[in-house]
Design a protein around this motif. Structure first.
Motif, mmCIF file in Angstrom:
data_model
loop_
_atom_site.group_PDB
_atom_site.id
_atom_site.type_symbol
_atom_site.label_atom_id
_atom_site.label_comp_id
_atom_site.label_asym_id
_atom_site.label_seq_id
_atom_site.Cartn_x
_atom_site.Cartn_y
_atom_site.Cartn_z
ATOM 1 N N ARG A 41 0.834 -1.201 0.000
ATOM 2 C CA ARG A 41 0.000 0.000 0.000
ATOM 3 C C ARG A 41 0.871 1.255 0.000
ATOM 4 N NH1 ARG A 41 -1.417 3.953 2.842
ATOM 5 N NH2 ARG A 41 -0.201 3.315 4.663
ATOM 6 N N GLU A 45 1.236 4.147 -2.898
ATOM 7 C CA GLU A 45 1.063 5.566 -2.608
ATOM 8 C C GLU A 45 2.316 6.353 -2.993
ATOM 9 O OE1 GLU A 45 -0.138 8.520 1.143
ATOM 10 O OE2 GLU A 45 -0.234 6.327 1.397
ATOM 11 N N ASN A 48 2.450 6.634 -6.794
ATOM 12 C CA ASN A 48 1.438 7.576 -7.257
ATOM 13 C C ASN A 48 1.876 9.022 -7.003
ATOM 14 O OD1 ASN A 48 -1.220 8.315 -8.253
ATOM 15 N ND2 ASN A 48 -1.764 8.776 -6.124
ATOM 16 N N THR A 49 2.425 9.262 -5.797
ATOM 17 C CA THR A 49 2.888 10.614 -5.453
ATOM 18 C C THR A 49 4.083 11.006 -6.308
ATOM 19 O OG1 THR A 49 2.153 10.224 -3.181
ATOM 20 C CG2 THR A 49 3.591 12.103 -3.540
ATOM 21 N N SER A 85 5.612 14.502 1.385
ATOM 22 C CA SER A 85 4.887 13.233 1.528
ATOM 23 C C SER A 85 5.772 12.049 1.149
ATOM 24 C CB SER A 85 3.632 13.241 0.650
ATOM 25 O OG SER A 85 2.726 14.223 1.067
ATOM 26 N N LEU A 89 6.728 8.914 3.310
ATOM 27 C CA LEU A 89 6.430 7.556 2.831
ATOM 28 C C LEU A 89 7.690 6.693 2.818
ATOM 29 C CD1 LEU A 89 3.987 8.455 -0.077
ATOM 30 C CD2 LEU A 89 3.408 7.135 1.970
#
Length: 424
Positions: A41, A45, A48-49, A85, A89
Motif C-alpha cells: 500500500r 502511494e 502515485n505521489t 509526503s 512515505l
C-alpha cells in the motif's frame, strides 16, 4: 528465511507445517502477510505521489515557457508538498520493511511432508541400523578413562591453557585425530566433493545468511572488537561462498567438503552425558555441502545420507539412522537425518552426524540463485551433513575397539595412522 510469496499462497498450510514443529506463534504468518499488504500500500502511494511530482515538474517547465509564472509557482508549492509526503512515505516504507524482515526471522523453516510428528527425541523414527555391537572384556572402561590410560587427550592442561571443554590432543591421540580427518576428506573427495579450507571466523552477514543468527547467537563465540564470530561448523563459511551468486543450471550441483575446528559455547550443558569428548567447546569436523536444483534436492539428500552411511560402515561402528520429528529438528532444516553410533562402554547412542535439506530457506537469505533453461532466476536448495564430527567418533572407536592388549585401529586407518594397535 521463508519467502513471503510462499506464505501468501497458502497461509493455512504454512501454519499446519509450523504446527508439526510445535511452533508456538502461528499468528506470525498472518502478521507477516498484513505487513506485506501495508508495504504494498505504501509502495503504491509512493509511486502515485512520485508520478504526480514528475508530471507537475514537466508542467512547470511548460508554464514558465508560456510566461505563466503564477501558475508555475502554485505547481511548485504542490511539488514541495508531494516531496514532503514522499519523504514521509520513505520513512514508513523503511520501518515497515524492517518490521517485516524482523518477523520473517522469527519463523523457522517449514518441515517437509516427510517429517514425522512429535515433540521430543523419543519421537524420532529409526530408519535403519547396521554393524555389530562388540563384546568387551571384563575390564573395559569409558573413553575418558582410556584417554588417560593411553595418554591420548589431556583435558586438565587444555583447561589450564584455555578453559573447561577445550581438549589438548597429544601423541597418538593427536595422530589418530589427524588420521581420521585425512581419511574423511579423502573419502569425500573421491566421491566428487571439492575440498576447501575456509576462514574459521566469519562476519555477521555470513552467520545471518546460513541461519546461525539470530537463532543461535548465544551458542557462538563473538569477537566483539571486530564483530566476528568463531564458526560453529564449516557449513557457515563454505555455504557463504555462494552468497549473492547466480549460478548456471549446468553448474548444479556444487559439491563441497571442508575440515575445520568448530567452536560452540554449549551454554547450559552439564551432567554425565557431557563427560570426556561427548560434548566440548572446541572440536574438529569434516563437512559435506551441496548446492543443487530444487527439483533434485531430496534425491541429493538420500545420496548424502548413503555417503555418510558408507563412511560410518567403513569404520566398523554399530550405527543407526534416525529421521528427526518436527519438534527435534534444527531451526533452518526442512528434513534431517541423524546418525548415531553405539558406545558399548557407555551403553548409549552418540550422535555423530546430521544430514539436512534446507530447501530454499538458506538460499533465500544467501540470495544464492541460478538461471534455469528458460532464463528465469530461481533460488537453489542447500544441503549439508557431518562427514564426520570427530569427538564422539573418536570416543566410540576407542571404547568399542579396546582389548586387554591395546586399542585396535580400524583397517581403513592403518595407512594413515601407521599402526594397527595403540599400546600403552
Amino acid at each position: 528465511m521463508l519467502q513471503v510469496s510462499v506464505l501468501r499462497q497458502n497461509a493455512e498450510w504454512a501454519k499446519e507445517r509450523l504446527a508439526v514443529r510445535n511452533f508456538k506463534q502461528p499468528e506470525l504468518v498472518d502478521e507477516i502477510i498484513a505487513l506485506d499488504d501495508e508495504r504494498k500500500r505504501i509502495q503504491a502511494e509512493f509511486d502515485n505521489t512520485q508520478a504526480k511530482v514528475n508530471s507537475a515538474s514537466k508542467d512547470i517547465g511548460k508554464l514558465m515557457a508560456q510566461g505563466k509564472k503564477d501558475e508555475a509557482e502554485a505547481l511548485k508549492a504542490e511539488v514541495a508538498t508531494h516531496k514532503t509526503s514522499i519523504s514521509s512515505l520513505n520513512e514508513k516504507m523503511s520501518q515497515t520493511e524492517k518490521t517485516l524482515q524482523d518477523k520473517l526471522l522469527l519463523l523457522p523453516n517449514l518441515p517437509s511432508e516427510k517429517v514425522p510428528p512429535g515433540k521430543t527425541p523419543e519421537d524420532n523414527i529409526i530408519v535403519r541400523s547396521g554393524g555389530d555391537v562388540p563384546e568387551l572384556h571384563a575390564g573395559a572402561v569409558p573413553h575418558w578413562d582410556l584417554i588417560k590410560e593411553y595418554n591420548l587427550v589431556d583435558f586438565e592442561t587444555g583447561a589450564k591453557i584455555t578453559g573447561s571443554g577445550f581438549p589438548l590432543y597429544r601423541g597418538k591421540g593427536a595422530k589418530l585425530q589427524r588420521s581420521l580427518i585425512q581419511y574423511f576428506l579423502d573419502f569425500n573427495t573421491e566421491a566428487g566433493y571439492t575440498e576447501f579450507i575456509p576462514p574459521f571466523v566469519v562476519n555477521e552477514l555470513s552467520a545471518y545468511s546460513t541461519g546461525q543468527l539470530p537463532d543461535k547467537e548465544g551458542q557462538m563465540y563473538h569477537v566483539t572488537e571486530d564483530n566476528l564470530f568463531l564458526i560453529p561448523t564449516s557449513e557457515v563459511p563454505v555455504t557463504n561462498i555462494y552468497r549473492d551468486e547466480i549460478l548456471k543450471e549446468a553448474d548444479l550441483p556444487q559439491k563441497l567438503t571442508a575440515y575445520s575446528p568448530c567452536f560452540r559455547r554449549e551454554a547450559g550443558s552439564f551432567g554425565k552425558d557431557v563427560r570426556g569428548l561427548n560434548r566440548v567447546h572446541q572440536f574438529e569436523k569434516v563437512e559435506i555441502i551441496q548446492i543443487c536444483h530444487p527439483e533434485k534436492s531430496y534425491d541429493v539428500l538420500e545420496e548424502m545420507v548413503n555417503h555418510v552411511e558408507k563412511l560410518v560402515q567403513s569404520l566398523g561402528l554399530p550405527y543407526r539412522i534416525l529421521k528427526l520429528c518436527g519438534g527435534d529438528m534444527g531451526f533452518t532444516s526442512a528434513l534431517t537425518y541423524d546418525f548415531e553410533v553405539y558406545s558399548t562402554a557407555q551403553q548409549r547412542w552418540l550422535e555423530v552426524s546430521s544430514v539436512s535439506n534446507f530447501e530454499s530457506y538458506q538460499a533465500n537469505r544467501l540470495k544464492c540463485r541460478f538461471k534455469d533453461s528458460n532464463g528465469k532466476t530461481q533460488l537453489t536448495h542447500t544441503l549439508n551433513g557431518s562427514s564426520l564430527a570427530l569427538p564422539r567418533i573418536l570416543a566410540s572407536l576407542l571404547e568399542n575397539n579396546q582389548t586387554e592388549e591395546g586399542i585396535k585401529i580400524p583397517g581403513v586407518l592403518h595407512e594413515y595412522f601407521g599402526a594397527k594397535v595403540i599400546t600403552k
